[in-house]
Scaffold this motif. Structure first.
Motif, PDB file in Angstrom:
ATOM      1  N   ARG A 158      18.795  17.845  53.294  1.00  0.00           N
ATOM      2  CA  ARG A 158      19.506  18.749  52.383  1.00  0.00           C
ATOM      3  C   ARG A 158      19.213  20.201  52.716  1.00  0.00           C
ATOM      4  O   ARG A 158      20.122  21.036  52.763  1.00  0.00           O
ATOM      5  N   ARG A 159      17.943  20.522  52.980  1.00  0.00           N
ATOM      6  CA  ARG A 159      17.581  21.905  53.305  1.00  0.00           C
ATOM      7  C   ARG A 159      18.259  22.356  54.592  1.00  0.00           C
ATOM      8  O   ARG A 159      18.696  23.509  54.706  1.00  0.00           O
ATOM      9  N   GLU A 160      18.345  21.441  55.569  1.00  0.00           N
ATOM     10  CA  GLU A 160      19.006  21.789  56.825  1.00  0.00           C
ATOM     11  C   GLU A 160      20.489  22.102  56.591  1.00  0.00           C
ATOM     12  O   GLU A 160      21.042  23.034  57.168  1.00  0.00           O
ATOM     13  N   ILE A 161      21.131  21.301  55.747  1.00  0.00           N
ATOM     14  CA  ILE A 161      22.549  21.523  55.454  1.00  0.00           C
ATOM     15  C   ILE A 161      22.743  22.858  54.743  1.00  0.00           C
ATOM     16  O   ILE A 161      23.625  23.646  55.100  1.00  0.00           O
ATOM     17  N   ILE A 162      21.909  23.124  53.748  1.00  0.00           N
ATOM     18  CA  ILE A 162      22.051  24.350  52.958  1.00  0.00           C
ATOM     19  C   ILE A 162      21.831  25.579  53.829  1.00  0.00           C
ATOM     20  O   ILE A 162      22.535  26.592  53.709  1.00  0.00           O
ATOM     21  N   SER A 163      20.868  25.507  54.739  1.00  0.00           N
ATOM     22  CA  SER A 163      20.578  26.670  55.584  1.00  0.00           C
ATOM     23  C   SER A 163      21.739  27.012  56.506  1.00  0.00           C
ATOM     24  O   SER A 163      21.868  28.147  56.959  1.00  0.00           O
ATOM     25  N   ALA A 164      22.611  26.042  56.779  1.00  0.00           N
ATOM     26  CA  ALA A 164      23.741  26.275  57.678  1.00  0.00           C
ATOM     27  C   ALA A 164      24.978  26.787  56.944  1.00  0.00           C
ATOM     28  O   ALA A 164      25.953  27.178  57.580  1.00  0.00           O
ATOM     29  N   LEU A 165      24.936  26.800  55.609  1.00  0.00           N
ATOM     30  CA  LEU A 165      26.115  27.220  54.841  1.00  0.00           C
ATOM     31  C   LEU A 165      26.179  28.737  54.709  1.00  0.00           C
ATOM     32  O   LEU A 165      25.148  29.407  54.636  1.00  0.00           O
ATOM     33  N   PRO A 166      27.383  29.315  54.668  1.00  0.00           N
ATOM     34  CA  PRO A 166      27.518  30.761  54.427  1.00  0.00           C
ATOM     35  C   PRO A 166      26.961  31.126  53.058  1.00  0.00           C
ATOM     36  O   PRO A 166      27.020  30.330  52.113  1.00  0.00           O
ATOM     37  N   LYS A 167      26.441  32.330  52.924  1.00  0.00           N
ATOM     38  CA  LYS A 167      25.794  32.724  51.675  1.00  0.00           C
ATOM     39  C   LYS A 167      26.780  32.860  50.522  1.00  0.00           C
ATOM     40  O   LYS A 167      26.400  32.771  49.361  1.00  0.00           O
ATOM     41  N   ASP A 168      28.063  33.091  50.809  1.00  0.00           N
ATOM     42  CA  ASP A 168      29.054  33.285  49.758  1.00  0.00           C
ATOM     43  C   ASP A 168      29.831  32.020  49.443  1.00  0.00           C
ATOM     44  O   ASP A 168      30.906  32.075  48.843  1.00  0.00           O
ATOM     45  N   ILE A 169      29.302  30.862  49.803  1.00  0.00           N
ATOM     46  CA  ILE A 169      30.063  29.632  49.678  1.00  0.00           C
ATOM     47  C   ILE A 169      30.385  29.316  48.220  1.00  0.00           C
ATOM     48  O   ILE A 169      31.478  28.833  47.901  1.00  0.00           O
ATOM     49  N   ALA A 170      29.461  29.581  47.295  1.00  0.00           N
ATOM     50  CA  ALA A 170      29.722  29.287  45.879  1.00  0.00           C
ATOM     51  C   ALA A 170      30.837  30.174  45.330  1.00  0.00           C
ATOM     52  O   ALA A 170      31.702  29.711  44.580  1.00  0.00           O
ATOM     53  N   LYS A 171      30.823  31.451  45.719  1.00  0.00           N
ATOM     54  CA  LYS A 171      31.891  32.356  45.291  1.00  0.00           C
ATOM     55  C   LYS A 171      33.236  31.900  45.838  1.00  0.00           C
ATOM     56  O   LYS A 171      34.263  32.004  45.167  1.00  0.00           O
ATOM     57  N   ALA A 172      33.226  31.410  47.064  1.00  0.00           N
ATOM     58  CA  ALA A 172      34.471  30.900  47.650  1.00  0.00           C
ATOM     59  C   ALA A 172      35.003  29.726  46.842  1.00  0.00           C
ATOM     60  O   ALA A 172      36.217  29.622  46.602  1.00  0.00           O
ATOM     61  N   CYS A 173      34.109  28.836  46.402  1.00  0.00           N
ATOM     62  CA  CYS A 173      34.534  27.704  45.572  1.00  0.00           C
ATOM     63  C   CYS A 173      35.152  28.182  44.268  1.00  0.00           C
ATOM     64  O   CYS A 173      36.190  27.663  43.825  1.00  0.00           O
ATOM     65  N   GLU A 174      34.508  29.166  43.657  1.00  0.00           N
ATOM     66  CA  GLU A 174      35.028  29.717  42.398  1.00  0.00           C
ATOM     67  C   GLU A 174      36.418  30.298  42.594  1.00  0.00           C
ATOM     68  O   GLU A 174      37.341  30.044  41.808  1.00  0.00           O
TER      69      GLU A 174
END
Length: 543
Positions: A158-174
């Protein structure tokens, strides 16, 4: 066998947690976090004082959503502590007792008969569901499971996956959710408005004076609803096609900052044109209109010693500016379509050649290109990496820096020299044999237990040895010249400071090379008695 992964809605549910343990409190917290309206903890008051204090603190914090019943589990609890609307059956059960073997089996069997989802800690076979290692960031939830094979491994994945995600991914979902709702509402309102207007116009021109006004309205309403139903499917397909293109082609940074109102308006006016614009935005993001630059270490020589980051950089560059000492094996990895320039740094021309490289790099950056400055070894070990970094940053282009394996450490290894060795060498010093503009460098003091590596020293080896002698260095100290380390034509000259100049003059130069000095040079390989030097030809390691 892997299970079916679901996101379970917990609102208005009653969850039952059984056991007095730190894990039981973790289960309580997770249920409350996921929206359960009531979480009941069944555990007698005989646990550690710190645990009981934590339970009471959470009862206060969770504002009536958490209840502690201070006793052991009873079979009837499953059908008396739940919601009224489901005959007081609890919605979910977590067993987190310190010893789950007996009670876990009992509760699991009861829950399976009542079809209540149950999780028994550390007992996958008794559980109808397992808990994932989760990451929650606003609307985004990511879960990983190893199907009971290892929770710590799941956490690491899980940590490996999260570290590869863009920092604004939650805002993009919103923003995508807001955009979807906005255009859906707009579609529905516009469709209803258009159809009602059309039928209203028909009604106004109806010549049947016998029809009552109220009866006519009812007929029109039925017709409007019938046409709405026919058109909703087509509109939904059109909307989903447009949304999918925005989601696929827009960069995450754009999705996080896009204007929902503006895009909704553009969708209604010309969704096809907007999709094409999104594709162009993706291309422009890849090309990067402002230009990018990377300072990349090419390592000591062998292409096998390039880092994967360095290989990615040189194969995706628009322009590679390489040191003249970068070996052909590394240069051969640069794709043919990538423009490559080799620095013309020769004695007396180094400064002019450096300025030429900087000018070429800056010009390419201003054209929006990706520039790779490919440097021998590591960019910051006796190269001009920091100077180049400052230069390009001053002009508005901050370089990324990709390290390389320096010959100062790998060269001795390939020459069978261990720079540190117990009771022989307990420290390493990396020096240069050439000061700024050819001046003499600062010569370090002699330390018996130190291995000293000199870079850029072979072209003035006689001077360097003279400076060492003047500084009190022992001339019987073992040393080695390592040339073209890790390349097929690698050469190692093993000798002492007393004879190194004569050996080098007799054998000739094979640049680039380093001088390694210290007792460590004689640990693995020794010079046969009576010989002044020994030469080892070729690179024998498997890379």
């Amino acid at each position: 066998m892997p299970g079916l992964l679901l996101s379970h809605a917990c609102e208005q549910q009653v969850h039952l947690v059984i056991g007095a343990s730190a894990l039981s409190l973790s289960r309580v917290a997770k249920s409350v976090e996921c929206g359960a309206s009531k979480v009941i903890l069944l555990a007698p008051r005989d646990g550690p004082q710190a645990w009981e204090s934590e339970v009471e603190r959470r009862i206060a914090d969770y504002s009536g959503r958490f209840v502690w019943i201070e006793r052991e589990f009873e079979d009837a609890d499953l059908t008396t502590l739940g919601r009224e609307e489901v005959d007081r059956v609890v919605d979910m059960v977590f067993v987190a007792t310190p010893n789950v073997s007996d009670i876990g089996t009992r509760i699991s069997n009861l829950c399976h008969r009542l079809r209540i989802p149950v999780n028994v800690a550390d007992a996958p076979k008794l559980s109808s569901f397992t808990l994932l290692s989760t990451h929650i960031d606003g609307p985004l939830q990511i879960g990983v499971t190893t199907s009971g094979k290892g929770c710590r491994l799941a956490s690491r994945i899980r940590r490996e996956i999260i570290s590869a995600l863009p920092k604004d991914i939650a805002k993009a979902c919103e923003k995508v959710g807001d955009l979807k709702q906005s255009i859906q509402d707009g579609d529905e309102n516009q469709l209803q408005h258009d159809i009602e207007a059309r039928y209203h116009e028909v009604g106004q021109h109806d010549d049947d004076a016998v029809q009552s006004h109220k009866f006519n309205e009812l007929v029109l309403e039925d017709l409007v609803q019938e046409e709405l139903a026919k058109n909703r499917g087509a509109l939904k397909r059109q909307r989903m096609r447009w949304l999918s293109q925005v989601v696929e082609y827009y960069p995450f940074s754009e999705l996080a900052t896009l204007s929902v109102d503006q895009l909704s308006s553009q969708y209604r006016s010309n969704s096809l044109a907007l999709a094409e614009k999104a594709k162009l935005m993706q291309v422009s993001t890849i090309v990067s209109k402002t230009g990018r630059i990377a300072l990349v270490g090419a390592g000591p020589g062998s292409a096998g010693l390039l880092t994967t980051a360095a290989l990615t950089a040189i194969t995706s560059a628009d322009l590679v500016l390489a040191d003249k000492l970068v070996p052909a094996g590394v240069l051969d990895l640069i794709p043919r379509h990538v423009e490559t320039y080799i620095a013309k740094k020769f004695p007396g021309n180094a400064e002019a050649a450096q300025q030429e490289l900087l000018a070429m790099g800056l010009s390419a950056l201003q054209q929006g290109k990706y520039v790779v400055r490919l440097k021998q070894g590591d960019p910051y070990i006796f190269g001009r990496g920091a100077e180049e970094y400052i230069f390009f940053r001053h002009h508005g282009y901050t370089p990324s820096v990709i390290p390389g394996i320096t010959s100062a450490l790998s060269g001795p290894l390939f020459a069978a020299i261990s720079p540190t060795h117990r009771e022989v060498a307990d420290q390493i010093l990396i020096c240069t044999g050439t000061g700024r503009k050819g001046a003499a460098p600062a010569i370090p003091e002699f330390v018996e237990s130190r291995t000293t590596v000199f870079l850029m020293a072979l072209h003035r080896l006689s001077d360097v040895i003279g400076w060492l002698a003047a500084a009190g260095w022992r001339m019987d100290l073992p040393c080695a010249i390592v040339e073209r380390a890790s390349c097929p034509d690698q050469r190692v000259i093993r000798t002492t400071l007393e004879h190194v100049v004569a050996a080098f003059e007799e054998l000739g130069s094979r640049p680039p090379g380093i001088l390694v000095t210290g007792k460590s040079c004689g640990v693995i390989e020794q010079i046969p008695e009576g010989q002044k030097w020994v030469v080892d030809e070729g690179f024998h390691a498997q890379i």
